[in-house]
Design an enzyme around this catalytic site. Structure first.
Site, PDB file in Angstrom:
ATOM      1  N   GLY A  87       5.349 -10.019   4.276  1.00 17.47           N
ATOM      2  CA  GLY A  87       5.701  -9.889   5.730  1.00 17.47           C
ATOM      3  C   GLY A  87       5.243 -10.491   6.658  1.00 17.47           C
ATOM      4  O   GLY A  87       3.936 -10.456   6.732  1.00 17.47           O
ATOM      5  N   HIS A 121       9.318  -3.469   3.065  1.00 21.59           N
ATOM      6  CA  HIS A 121       8.819  -3.844   2.099  1.00 21.59           C
ATOM      7  C   HIS A 121      10.090  -3.945   1.131  1.00 21.59           C
ATOM      8  O   HIS A 121       9.961  -4.847   0.263  1.00 21.59           O
ATOM      9  CB  HIS A 121       8.157  -2.468   1.630  1.00 21.59           C
ATOM     10  CG  HIS A 121       6.810  -2.059   2.268  1.00 21.59           C
ATOM     11  ND1 HIS A 121       6.858  -0.875   2.895  1.00 21.59           N
ATOM     12  CD2 HIS A 121       5.839  -2.698   2.248  1.00 21.59           C
ATOM     13  CE1 HIS A 121       5.580  -0.798   3.273  1.00 21.59           C
ATOM     14  NE2 HIS A 121       4.945  -2.103   3.062  1.00 21.59           N
ATOM     15  N   SER A 149       6.615  -0.232  10.276  1.00 20.08           N
ATOM     16  CA  SER A 149       5.215   0.102   9.607  1.00 20.08           C
ATOM     17  C   SER A 149       5.015   1.181   9.206  1.00 20.08           C
ATOM     18  O   SER A 149       5.682   2.295   9.965  1.00 20.08           O
ATOM     19  CB  SER A 149       4.362  -0.387  11.143  1.00 20.08           C
ATOM     20  OG  SER A 149       3.072   0.349  10.693  1.00 20.08           O
ATOM     21  N   ARG A 162       2.734   2.814   9.441  1.00 22.46           N
ATOM     22  CA  ARG A 162       1.992   3.617  10.644  1.00 22.46           C
ATOM     23  C   ARG A 162       2.734   4.065  11.502  1.00 22.46           C
ATOM     24  O   ARG A 162       1.999   5.074  12.575  1.00 22.46           O
ATOM     25  CB  ARG A 162       0.595   2.621  10.953  1.00 22.46           C
ATOM     26  CG  ARG A 162      -0.481   2.418  10.163  1.00 22.46           C
ATOM     27  CD  ARG A 162      -1.576   1.852  10.754  1.00 22.46           C
ATOM     28  NE  ARG A 162      -2.608   1.775   9.925  1.00 22.46           N
ATOM     29  CZ  ARG A 162      -3.181   0.500   9.180  1.00 22.46           C
ATOM     30  NH1 ARG A 162      -2.590  -0.448   9.350  1.00 22.46           N
ATOM     31  NH2 ARG A 162      -4.303   0.709   8.255  1.00 22.46           N
ATOM     32  N   HIS A 193       9.047   0.978   3.347  1.00 27.94           N
ATOM     33  CA  HIS A 193       9.875   1.199   4.374  1.00 27.94           C
ATOM     34  C   HIS A 193      10.856  -0.106   4.082  1.00 27.94           C
ATOM     35  O   HIS A 193      10.565  -0.875   3.269  1.00 27.94           O
ATOM     36  CB  HIS A 193       9.557   1.295   5.817  1.00 27.94           C
ATOM     37  CG  HIS A 193       8.490   0.172   6.291  1.00 27.94           C
ATOM     38  ND1 HIS A 193       8.856  -1.260   6.006  1.00 27.94           N
ATOM     39  CD2 HIS A 193       6.933   0.084   6.451  1.00 27.94           C
ATOM     40  CE1 HIS A 193       7.648  -1.925   6.315  1.00 27.94           C
ATOM     41  NE2 HIS A 193       6.592  -1.117   6.684  1.00 27.94           N
ATOM     42  N   MET A 206       0.917  -1.387   0.201  1.00 24.45           N
ATOM     43  CA  MET A 206       0.091  -0.062   0.065  1.00 24.45           C
ATOM     44  C   MET A 206       0.889   1.280  -0.023  1.00 24.45           C
ATOM     45  O   MET A 206       0.525   2.200   0.387  1.00 24.45           O
ATOM     46  CB  MET A 206      -0.755   0.092   1.398  1.00 24.45           C
ATOM     47  CG  MET A 206      -2.021  -1.201   1.042  1.00 24.45           C
ATOM     48  SD  MET A 206      -3.542  -1.062   2.010  1.00 24.45           S
ATOM     49  CE  MET A 206      -2.836  -0.620   3.681  1.00 24.45           C
ATOM     50  N   GLY A 207       2.151   1.117  -0.373  1.00 18.85           N
ATOM     51  CA  GLY A 207       3.115   2.105  -0.451  1.00 18.85           C
ATOM     52  C   GLY A 207       3.686   2.622   0.759  1.00 18.85           C
ATOM     53  O   GLY A 207       3.249   1.974   1.862  1.00 18.85           O
ATOM     54  N   GLN A 237      -2.472 -12.311   8.359  1.00 16.98           N
ATOM     55  CA  GLN A 237      -2.625 -12.005   6.788  1.00 16.98           C
ATOM     56  C   GLN A 237      -1.860 -12.972   5.900  1.00 16.98           C
ATOM     57  O   GLN A 237      -2.602 -13.628   4.857  1.00 16.98           O
ATOM     58  CB  GLN A 237      -2.122 -10.637   6.368  1.00 16.98           C
ATOM     59  CG  GLN A 237      -2.029 -10.241   5.076  1.00 16.98           C
ATOM     60  CD  GLN A 237      -1.747  -8.866   4.658  1.00 16.98           C
ATOM     61  OE1 GLN A 237      -2.492  -7.945   4.583  1.00 16.98           O
ATOM     62  NE2 GLN A 237      -0.337  -8.675   4.161  1.00 16.98           N
ATOM     63  N   GLN A 278      -9.935  -2.883   2.915  1.00 21.04           N
ATOM     64  CA  GLN A 278      -9.587  -3.391   4.022  1.00 21.04           C
ATOM     65  C   GLN A 278      -9.612  -2.535   5.362  1.00 21.04           C
ATOM     66  O   GLN A 278      -9.200  -2.702   6.351  1.00 21.04           O
ATOM     67  CB  GLN A 278      -8.165  -3.899   3.896  1.00 21.04           C
ATOM     68  CG  GLN A 278      -7.055  -2.930   3.504  1.00 21.04           C
ATOM     69  CD  GLN A 278      -5.665  -3.735   3.143  1.00 21.04           C
ATOM     70  OE1 GLN A 278      -5.755  -4.111   1.934  1.00 21.04           O
ATOM     71  NE2 GLN A 278      -4.917  -3.799   3.971  1.00 21.04           N
TER      72      GLN A 278
HETATM   73  O1  PAF Z   1       0.137  -5.926   3.615  1.00 23.07           O
HETATM   74  C1  PAF Z   1      -0.456  -5.000   3.096  1.00 23.07           C
HETATM   75  O2  PAF Z   1       0.015  -3.933   2.758  1.00 23.07           O
HETATM   76  C2  PAF Z   1      -1.734  -5.050   2.413  1.00 23.07           C
HETATM   77  O3  PAF Z   1      -2.423  -5.557   3.406  1.00 23.07           O
HETATM   78  C3  PAF Z   1      -1.760  -5.562   1.183  1.00 23.07           C
HETATM   79  C4  PAF Z   1      -1.245  -7.209   1.131  1.00 23.07           C
HETATM   80  C5  PAF Z   1      -0.884  -4.980   0.079  1.00 23.07           C
HETATM   81  C6  PAF Z   1      -3.168  -5.840   0.419  1.00 23.07           C
HETATM   82  O4  PAF Z   1      -3.785  -4.279   0.343  1.00 23.07           O
END
Ligand code: PAF
Length: 286
Positions: free
Chosen positions: A150, A40, A188, A190, A37, A33-34, A156, A64
């Site tokens: 991750g 990713h 994160s 966030r 960090h 979701m951009g 997830q 989500q």
């Molecule tokens: O982990 C995330 O950043 C999101 O949940 C994902 C897997 C990109 C789905 O939007």
């Protein structure tokens, strides 16, 4: 690096690659979701190591987020993200539009029933339905051989693995260890919401999980006892409120009473001010 918005264009770009050596060429996919960090970037690194072509998507997925959650405030910086991905040698950045992903009249959702109702699903009951829906859509568009997630979002990862198994999606799901700042806080997007004071308080989360890991190593395997220990540690710190601390079976995410040192997920979520943080450690493999 090619930056692509439309999935028609993406399919066109990937077609020759997929057809050139069928069965041999591998495509690694890192959905994000951009506001990238190091967590990713480790996923990207792993994809680059293991596959022939790496596609990264950036899409802040509204389904989500529940109403009242931080969809609007979620940090975004496409230019910086694109620069980081280019530096890492990513082949394709896929940046779909909202209208393409959820056109008017969009009506189809994918849900992995029980797994999405526990842990984070208790306080975010619609979250995983949004995640599985967007991930399946992206997997259908990109058609990767490998996809990277991750372990910070361990629930997830477990849910996505179950979805691709149940729905016979031909992709290998790979998971990468949690990346942390030097002070121990799990990376994160966030974390940017935290004030200096909140960030200092938030360190009780990794610290308390680390204490549980140590106690388990020393032979404390009773789940109630471990949860109480975590609660005592965190309750001592003002600004931090526990959402949950759970020790569950790593595959079914079902409740356990005694830790299985080969197959347990120890996961916690806390609120620090307005920010919800998650962290975990895993005994076993996902
Ligand atoms: O982990 C995330 O950043 C999101 O949940 C994902 C897997 C990109 C789905 O939007």
């Amino acid at each position: 690096m090619k930056t692509i918005k439309s999935f028609g264009e993406l399919k066109e770009l990937l077609r020759p690659f997929k057809c050139s050596d069928p069965g041999q060429r591998t495509i690694g996919f890192v959905p994000t979701m951009g506001f990238l960090h190091q967590g990713h970037l480790e996923l990207v690194e792993q994809s680059k190591k293991e596959t022939d072509l790496t596609v990264v998507s950036i899409f802040v997925n509204p389904t989500q987020f529940a109403p009242g959650e931080d969809f609007d405030a979620y940090p975004r910086d496409l230019d910086r993200d694109a620069e980081l991905l280019k530096e890492r040698g990513v082949d394709v950045l896929f940046f779909p539009t909202m209208d393409d992903m959820y056109p008017e009249g969009y009506a189809t959702y994918v849900e992995v029933a029980e797994l999405g109702k526990v842990l984070c699903g208790k306080s975010r009951p619609t979250h995983f339905k949004g995640v599985t829906t967007i991930v399946l859509k992206l997997l259908n568009i990109v058609e990767p051989t490998h996809a990277y997630f991750g372990r910070k979002d361990a629930q997830q990862a477990v849910i996505i693995k179950k979805m691709v198994t149940d729905l016979n999606v031909g992709v290998t799901i790979r998971t990468i260890p949690i990346q942390r700042d030097p002070d121990g806080l799990a990376l994160s997007s966030r974390n940017i919401y935290l004030s200096t004071e909140e960030r200092a308080a938030a360190l009780v989360l990794p610290r308390s999980l680390e204490l549980l890991r140590k106690k388990i190593r020393e032979g404390m395997l009773d789940v109630d006892e471990l949860r109480q220990l975590f609660r005592r540690e965190v309750d001592n710190v003002s600004l931090v409120e526990i959402d949950y601390i759970e020790l569950v079976d790593l595959e079914s995410l079902g409740e356990i009473t005694v830790v299985d040192p080969d197959k347990t997920l120890v996961a916690a979520a806390v609120r620090v001010g307005k920010t919800r943080l998650i962290d975990n450690f895993i005994l076993g493999e996902i």
